[in-house]
Design an enzyme around this catalytic site. Sequence first.
Site, PDB file in Angstrom:
ATOM      1  N   HIS A   1       0.802  -1.215   0.000  1.00 47.03           N
ATOM      2  CA  HIS A   1       0.000   0.000   0.000  1.00 47.03           C
ATOM      3  C   HIS A   1       0.835   1.267   0.000  1.00 47.03           C
ATOM      4  O   HIS A   1       0.408   2.291  -0.518  1.00 47.03           O
ATOM      5  CB  HIS A   1      -1.027  -0.058   1.123  1.00 47.03           C
TER       6      HIS A   1
ATOM      7  N   ARG B   1     -15.121   2.842  -1.588  1.00 52.62           N
ATOM      8  CA  ARG B   1     -15.008   1.457  -1.138  1.00 52.62           C
ATOM      9  C   ARG B   1     -15.123   1.414   0.381  1.00 52.62           C
ATOM     10  O   ARG B   1     -14.553   2.265   1.068  1.00 52.62           O
ATOM     11  CB  ARG B   1     -13.659   0.862  -1.576  1.00 52.62           C
TER      12      ARG B   1
ATOM     13  N   GLU C   1     -11.566  -9.944  -6.476  1.00 50.63           N
ATOM     14  CA  GLU C   1     -10.149 -10.015  -6.125  1.00 50.63           C
ATOM     15  C   GLU C   1      -9.796 -11.309  -5.406  1.00 50.63           C
ATOM     16  O   GLU C   1      -8.630 -11.587  -5.158  1.00 50.63           O
ATOM     17  CB  GLU C   1      -9.720  -8.787  -5.313  1.00 50.63           C
TER      18      GLU C   1
ATOM     19  N   ASN D   1      -4.519  -6.328  -7.976  1.00 54.99           N
ATOM     20  CA  ASN D   1      -3.432  -6.498  -6.998  1.00 54.99           C
ATOM     21  C   ASN D   1      -3.665  -7.745  -6.152  1.00 54.99           C
ATOM     22  O   ASN D   1      -2.798  -8.603  -6.019  1.00 54.99           O
ATOM     23  CB  ASN D   1      -3.356  -5.291  -6.051  1.00 54.99           C
ATOM     24  N   ASP D   2      -4.868  -7.808  -5.572  1.00 49.20           N
ATOM     25  CA  ASP D   2      -5.139  -8.967  -4.732  1.00 49.20           C
ATOM     26  C   ASP D   2      -5.430 -10.210  -5.559  1.00 49.20           C
ATOM     27  O   ASP D   2      -5.043 -11.307  -5.170  1.00 49.20           O
ATOM     28  CB  ASP D   2      -6.304  -8.678  -3.781  1.00 49.20           C
TER      29      ASP D   2
ATOM     30  N   ARG E   1       1.736 -10.175  -1.822  1.00 52.82           N
ATOM     31  CA  ARG E   1       2.058  -8.960  -2.584  1.00 52.82           C
ATOM     32  C   ARG E   1       3.091  -8.086  -1.894  1.00 52.82           C
ATOM     33  O   ARG E   1       3.634  -7.165  -2.490  1.00 52.82           O
ATOM     34  CB  ARG E   1       0.772  -8.163  -2.874  1.00 52.82           C
TER      35      ARG E   1
ATOM     36  N   CYS F   1      -9.435  -1.903 -11.333  1.00 49.99           N
ATOM     37  CA  CYS F   1      -8.909  -0.819 -10.503  1.00 49.99           C
ATOM     38  C   CYS F   1      -7.581  -1.161  -9.829  1.00 49.99           C
ATOM     39  O   CYS F   1      -7.064  -0.376  -9.053  1.00 49.99           O
ATOM     40  CB  CYS F   1      -9.926  -0.407  -9.444  1.00 49.99           C
TER      41      CYS F   1
HETATM   42  C1  PEP Z   1      -6.644  -4.530  -5.610  1.00 51.27           C
HETATM   43  O1  PEP Z   1      -6.560  -5.440  -4.787  1.00 51.27           O
HETATM   44  O2  PEP Z   1      -6.320  -4.642  -6.808  1.00 51.27           O
HETATM   45  C2  PEP Z   1      -7.147  -3.200  -5.192  1.00 51.27           C
HETATM   46  C3  PEP Z   1      -7.414  -2.279  -6.084  1.00 51.27           C
HETATM   47  O3  PEP Z   1      -7.293  -2.974  -3.874  1.00 51.27           O
HETATM   48  P1  PEP Z   1      -6.120  -2.749  -2.817  1.00 51.27           P
HETATM   49  O4  PEP Z   1      -4.860  -2.544  -3.592  1.00 51.27           O
HETATM   50  O5  PEP Z   1      -6.496  -1.566  -2.002  1.00 51.27           O
HETATM   51  O6  PEP Z   1      -6.123  -4.014  -2.041  1.00 51.27           O
HETATM   52 MG    MG Z   2      -7.553  -5.337  -2.913  1.00 53.18          MG
END
Ligand code: PEP
Ligand code: MG
Length: 755
Positions: free
Chosen positions: A363, A506, A604, A627-628, A638, A675
Amino acid sequence: MLDILHRVSREVNAAPGLRDALRIIVERVADAMAVDVCSVYLRDAAQGDFVLMDTRGLNPESVGQVRLTTAEGLVGLVAEREEPINLKNAPAHSRFRYFPETGEERYSSFLGVPIIHYRTVLGVLVVQQTEERRFEENEVAFLVTLAAQLAGAIAHARASGGIDGLEQDSVVEGGRALQGLPGAPGVALGTAVVSYTQADLNAIPDRMAVDVEGEVAAFEAAVDQVSGELRKLSDQISDSVTADEQMLFDVYLRMLEGDSLVRETVERIRAGNWAPGALRQVIGEHVQVFEDMDDPYLSERASDIRDLGRRILSRLRDEGERVRQVPEKAVLVGHEVSASQLAEIPRENLVGVVAATGSRNSHVAILARALGIPAVMGVDDLRTRHLDGRPVVVDGYSGRFYVDPSATVEQEYQRLITDEAEFTEGLEALRDEPAISPDGRTVSLYANTGLISDINLSLAAGCDGIGLHRTEFPFLIRDRFPGEEEQADLYRRVLEQFAPRPVVLRTLDIGGDKSLAYFPIQEENPFLGWRGIRLTLDHPEIFLTQLRAMLRADVGLNNLQILLPMVSRLEEIADVRRLLARARQELAEEGVETRNPALGVMIEVPATIYQIDRYCDQADFLSLGSNDLTQYLLAVDRNNSRVASLYDELHPAVLSAVRDVVRAARRHGKKLTVCGGMAGDPAGAILLMGLGVEGLSMSVSSLLRIKFVVRRVPVARAAELVNRAVEMDSPEEVRRMLRRTLEEYELGGLIRAGK
Ligand code: PEP
Ligand code: MG
C-alpha cells in the site's frame, strides 16, 4: 551447535561493517570447529572474481591479494557447483591452485561451502586442516547451516558500505547501487530521511546532534519520566504479584539509576550523535553483553534492556521540539515504511520513497504512485543506520537506489529528470483530449484516490470520475475510529468535487497489510485473515457508521456508488444490502432521505471467478482488483520482497482469469472496471483494452500516461496481443512482447527513465 549458530549470527548481524562481520565469522568458526584455518572469499561483483577477504590461519598479508576466477581453484569449484566440497587431500585435486603468499601448502584437508543469497553465490567459506582427513557429516552440516544463515547478513553488511577493499570495485560508477523492486515510476535526487518505528530500536539512524545540550536535556527528561512510570507501575502491581516478580521493576530501575546506561548515552550525545542514535548504540552494546552470557537467566536480561530502551525512546519521540528539519528534497527511507510515516513528511518536500520490505503492490507503493513520487521497494540489502542525511538517487523504473552517487551517476539522473519533465509536459497537452483509440473505441479513465490532496490532481488530470476511493487512510492516520460526522465530511468533499461524475467509495479494507494502531489484529496469515468485508460485517457498529456517512454525503449529489472489498461469499452481498437498508431506514427516521446507491463487488478473490455468473446477478457492478487477484491466484504475498519476482499481474494465468470475468460481465450486461495496478501499467492497460474492458481506474499520476497509450494503440492490435499473451508460458514473455509494442508506438518513455 544451535547455540553457536545463534550466537555467531547475532554477532554478525550486530557488526558495524563487513570487515568486522567477516572477522567474527573466521574467528568463531575456527574455534567452534577446532580447525587450523578458516577463510572467507567473497565475489567481487564487478569482476566476478573471488577475493580472500579474511582468514585465520593463512598468511594475513594475503588478504585482498588472492583472487580466483570461478574457473580457478577449489574455491571456484565450490562456487561453480553451488555445493560443499569435502577433500581429504586437497593439494592432490586437479583444481587445487597454489598461492605461495598464503602458506597454504601445509594443509591437506579442505572443506568449502558456498554462501548463497537468493540464488546468487556471494562467496565461499573454507576450513582447512593440516591433518589428512575427511570432515565429518555434522561438521559439513554445521558449516552449510552457518553459511546459509550468514548469507543475508553478509549481503547487508556488504551493502552498508563504509569499508575498504572489495566494494570499491563493485560499486556502479563510484555510486553504490542497491537493487530493489520498482515501486512507483519516476526518478528523483534527494537527501535520505530515515524513518523507523518505535518498536524497532535497531532501525534508529545515527544523526548529527544539532543542539547537543538540548539532546542531553531531552534524554534526561525521558529517563526521569520512565523512572517515574516504572515506580508507579511497581506500586500498582505490588498487590497482585509475588515479591520475586516485582523485583523485575527494581531491576529496571536499577539499570536506569545505575551509572552506566545513562552516563554512556550522554557521552555518546556529547560525541555528536543525537539522543535516539546514542541510546541505540548503548542499548545495543549492553544487550550484546547479556546475550553472550551462557547463563539462560542472565541472557534473558537482554530483552529487559531492550524493553527499557524502547520505553525511553517512546518518551524521546514525544518531545515535540526535537522534530527534525526535513530537507528540501526528502527521500523517505526505512526498513518498513508505513502510510502514516509517509504522511508525516510535508508533501512539497517528499521526492521519493525507499523501503527494505514490500513490493510494487504494497500500500505504501500505491500511495507513492498516487502522489506521483518514485518508489523503490524490497531493497533487501538496505541498512538504514548510516543513511540519514546522505545524498541518494531513486530510480522507480529499474528499482535501483544509489547512496552517495558519483558525479557521473548524478549527472545522468539529472539529465533523465529533465527528459522526464519534458515528457510529462508533452502529456499535459492530452489533458482535455478524449481517451479514444485510433480505431475509435472509447475507454473510460477513472482515478484511484484515498487522500484528499489527490483530488485536485485528479480533477486536473481530466478523469471520468473516481473508480476507487480507498477509505482506509483517514482510519490509518487517526488514533481512533473516525466518527460519522467526520467521515461524512470527507466523503462529501470527494463526491462534491466530481458530481455529476460517478464516485466509487469502497468500504473499509483494513486487515492484511493495513492495520490500525488502535485496533490491533494479530494473525499468522493476515492476508488470508480478518480483512475487508469480513471484518466490517463482524463489526456492524463500525460498518453502519461508515455506510450512514456515505449515504449522508450523497444527499443532493446522487453520484455515490459503494464497493465491497475482499468478498469471497455471495451472502456477504445480501448481508451488506440488509445493513444498507437499515442505515437508510434509520436516516429516514431522523429525517434524512437518501438514495439507494449502486452496490459493487471487488473481484479479487479467485473463488468469485468460479461463481462469477452469480455475482453478476447479485451485484450492480464489478470492479476487478488485480493487486489482490494476482496475489491470491499465484499464491504470492504482494508484500513479500523474497517472492516479488514471482508476482506479476501479466502472468498468463491472471490474464485468463481476467478474460473470464470480462466475458461474464459482458454476458450479463454488467459494468466492469479494473482498478488494480494493472490498469495503470502501460503494458497491462494495453491488454485490458484488448480484452474489451471499458473502464480503467488508476492512480492519478498514471492517468495521462494511460490516456497516451489508449490514443496510440488500436484496440484491434491490443486484442491480437491478448490472444498471444494468454498462450504464453511466462509473464516475462508477455512483458517482452509488450515492451516491443510500446517502443514500436513510441511509448517507451512510459516504462523507463528518459523520453
Ligand atoms: C486490488 O486489490 O487490486 C485493489 C485495487 O485494492 P487494494 O490494492 O487496495 O487491495
Ligand atoms: Mg484489494
